[in-house]
Design a protein around this motif. Structure first.
Motif, PDB file in Angstrom:
ATOM      1  N   LEU A  69      20.907  42.352 -42.571  1.00 27.89           N
ATOM      2  CA  LEU A  69      19.725  42.078 -43.384  1.00 27.89           C
ATOM      3  C   LEU A  69      19.621  43.101 -44.499  1.00 27.89           C
ATOM      4  N   GLU A  70      19.307  42.632 -45.690  1.00 25.08           N
ATOM      5  CA  GLU A  70      19.049  43.496 -46.838  1.00 25.08           C
ATOM      6  C   GLU A  70      17.546  43.515 -47.105  1.00 25.08           C
ATOM      7  N   ILE A  71      16.979  44.698 -47.081  1.00 27.80           N
ATOM      8  CA  ILE A  71      15.573  44.862 -47.438  1.00 27.80           C
ATOM      9  C   ILE A  71      15.530  45.532 -48.803  1.00 27.80           C
ATOM     10  N   ARG A  72      15.029  44.820 -49.786  1.00 30.16           N
ATOM     11  CA  ARG A  72      14.962  45.369 -51.146  1.00 30.16           C
ATOM     12  C   ARG A  72      13.568  45.926 -51.392  1.00 30.16           C
ATOM     13  N   THR A  73      13.498  47.200 -51.744  1.00 23.87           N
ATOM     14  CA  THR A  73      12.233  47.817 -52.123  1.00 23.87           C
ATOM     15  C   THR A  73      12.221  48.020 -53.635  1.00 23.87           C
ATOM     16  N   ASP A  74      11.158  48.636 -54.127  1.00 24.54           N
ATOM     17  CA  ASP A  74      11.092  48.903 -55.558  1.00 24.54           C
ATOM     18  C   ASP A  74      11.975  50.087 -55.957  1.00 24.54           C
ATOM     19  N   LYS A  75      12.692  50.679 -54.967  1.00 25.73           N
ATOM     20  CA  LYS A  75      13.535  51.825 -55.272  1.00 25.73           C
ATOM     21  C   LYS A  75      14.993  51.656 -54.862  1.00 25.73           C
ATOM     22  N   GLN A  76      15.252  50.923 -53.778  1.00 26.26           N
ATOM     23  CA  GLN A  76      16.630  50.789 -53.301  1.00 26.26           C
ATOM     24  C   GLN A  76      16.750  49.616 -52.347  1.00 26.26           C
ATOM     25  N   VAL A  77      17.980  49.403 -51.869  1.00 32.73           N
ATOM     26  CA  VAL A  77      18.266  48.343 -50.903  1.00 32.73           C
ATOM     27  C   VAL A  77      18.663  48.999 -49.584  1.00 32.73           C
ATOM     28  N   HIS A  78      18.037  48.538 -48.495  1.00 37.08           N
ATOM     29  CA  HIS A  78      18.304  49.081 -47.164  1.00 37.08           C
ATOM     30  C   HIS A  78      19.035  48.027 -46.330  1.00 37.08           C
ATOM     31  N   LEU A  79      20.000  48.459 -45.537  1.00 39.64           N
ATOM     32  CA  LEU A  79      20.783  47.564 -44.695  1.00 39.64           C
ATOM     33  C   LEU A  79      20.425  47.793 -43.233  1.00 39.64           C
ATOM     34  N   THR A  80      20.228  46.691 -42.491  1.00 35.57           N
ATOM     35  CA  THR A  80      19.821  46.819 -41.099  1.00 35.57           C
ATOM     36  C   THR A  80      20.279  45.610 -40.298  1.00 35.57           C
ATOM     37  N   ARG A  81      20.442  45.817 -38.994  1.00 32.54           N
ATOM     38  CA  ARG A  81      20.777  44.701 -38.106  1.00 32.54           C
ATOM     39  C   ARG A  81      19.519  43.942 -37.697  1.00 32.54           C
ATOM     40  N   VAL A  82      18.419  44.669 -37.540  1.00 32.87           N
ATOM     41  CA  VAL A  82      17.156  44.068 -37.106  1.00 32.87           C
ATOM     42  C   VAL A  82      16.029  44.642 -37.963  1.00 32.87           C
ATOM     43  N   LEU A  83      15.045  43.806 -38.269  1.00 33.32           N
ATOM     44  CA  LEU A  83      13.853  44.241 -38.981  1.00 33.32           C
ATOM     45  C   LEU A  83      12.640  44.016 -38.088  1.00 33.32           C
ATOM     46  N   LEU A  84      11.818  45.053 -37.950  1.00 32.53           N
ATOM     47  CA  LEU A  84      10.530  44.925 -37.276  1.00 32.53           C
ATOM     48  C   LEU A  84       9.432  45.108 -38.314  1.00 32.53           C
TER      49      LEU A  84
END
Length: 327
Positions: free
Chosen positions: A101-116
């Protein structure tokens, strides 16, 4: 926009009490975790709006100040050294071809297997009076949030509202202010029964009344209140007014992520799973039938979500590996 190279097992959106407990529990299960929050400090609504407010519905504490609860939760989660991405507003969520999963914020992109998702009620602002004759006194005796109760020391305070926040603040200010009264448009309060009972014994309760306007020479000196049954106006002398009118909540960008939403929250099943595989929700933003919105319930939901997420990441794991007291 930069992309982090680290891949996390669990990324928690929201660093309020539920997100902080989720981070602790993820560490307890040996999962690599990160917290993202738009605020620059952990603690969520408690830190931003009522750090000095007493909280009554946390197991093990007859009452605990908000900032003390946040401090204890920080100590609990920091033993597992979570990565913090504070001051970042979540914007987008996508799934890559490799399943991450890619979580895009207003500053960067975060990579994760699970999002809570543990973002409380999402983006929130205090509800204000619509009448400008009242709002012109904001910060001049009229307040909608409470960050420093000491300014109410020895003051005559009028609390307006009928929910938990209004009742709890009336009780708290009773120990600080010279005199405290509370007005509400109905005779019944939408708050925990014991708190209402204690409030009725401690402060002056005026129902059914609403605030009509405020008066004073560049600061609050009196309130004009109206009895909703008799329609008669009364003058109430006071120095400060605390308007506890609730919050305007908005799930914000989360609404565009393709999640199934109900009542401005995210629908979950008994495993705290959302409609998107690998995405879980806990705390006030998670929605299901019969749910009470209290912190203790959010803590339990976070543990349920993390336990099920652990199995989602590694199907060889067990949902419940054993009691912590057995370690």
């Amino acid at each position: 926009m930069s992309e982090t190279n680290d891949i996390f097992d669990v990324t928690i959106l929201g660093a309020g009490p539920v997100g902080m407990y989720g981070a602790y529990y993820a560490g307890f299960r040996r999962l690599k975790m990160k917290l993202i929050d738009s605020l620059t400090e952990v603690g969520g609504q408690i830190t931003a709006l009522y750090p000095e407010k007493d909280i009554y519905d946390v197991a093990g504490f007859p009452r605990i100040r908000g900032k003390d609860l946040v401090r204890a939760l920080a100590d609990q989660m920091n033993q597992y050294e979570p990565t913090l991405a504070l001051g970042e507003k979540a914007m987008g969520l996508t799934r890559r071809e490799d399943g991450l999963l890619e979580i895009r914020t207003d500053k960067q992109v975060h990579l994760t297997r699970v999002l809570l998702i543990a973002g409380g009620i999402g983006l929130f602002t205090p509800r204000r009076y619509a009448d400008e004759s009242i709002n012109k006194y904001e910060w001049k005796g009229l307040y909608y949030v409470m960050t420093d109760p000491h300014i109410y020391q020895d003051k005559r305070v009028l609390v307006s509202g009928g929910g938990d926040s209004a009742v709890d603040w009336a009780l708290h200010l009773h120990r600080i202010a010279r005199d405290v009264a509370i007005i509400h448009r109905r005779d019944e309060f939408r708050a925990h029964e014991d708190s209402v009972h204690k409030m009725r014994q401690a402060v002056k309760v005026l129902t059914p009344y609403v605030l009509k306007t405020l008066e004073g020479d560049n600061k609050v000196e009196r309130a004009i209140i109206t009895n909703t049954k008799t329609k008669q106006d009364e003058v109430f002398e006071c120095d400060m007014v605390l308007g506890c009118l609730g919050f305007i909540a908005n799930a914000g960008p989360i609404r565009e992520w393709g999640l199934e939403l109900i009542n401005d929250g995210v629908k979950v099943n008994i495993r705290m799973e959302t409609s998107i595989p690998g995405v879980y929700a806990a705390g006030d933003i998670s929605q299901y039938e019969g749910k009470p919105k209290i912190i203790s319930v959010g803590f339990g939901e976070a543990a349920v979500a993390i336990n099920n997420a652990s199995v989602y990441i590694d199907p060889q794991k067990r949902i419940f590996p054993g009691h912590s007291s057995g370690h």
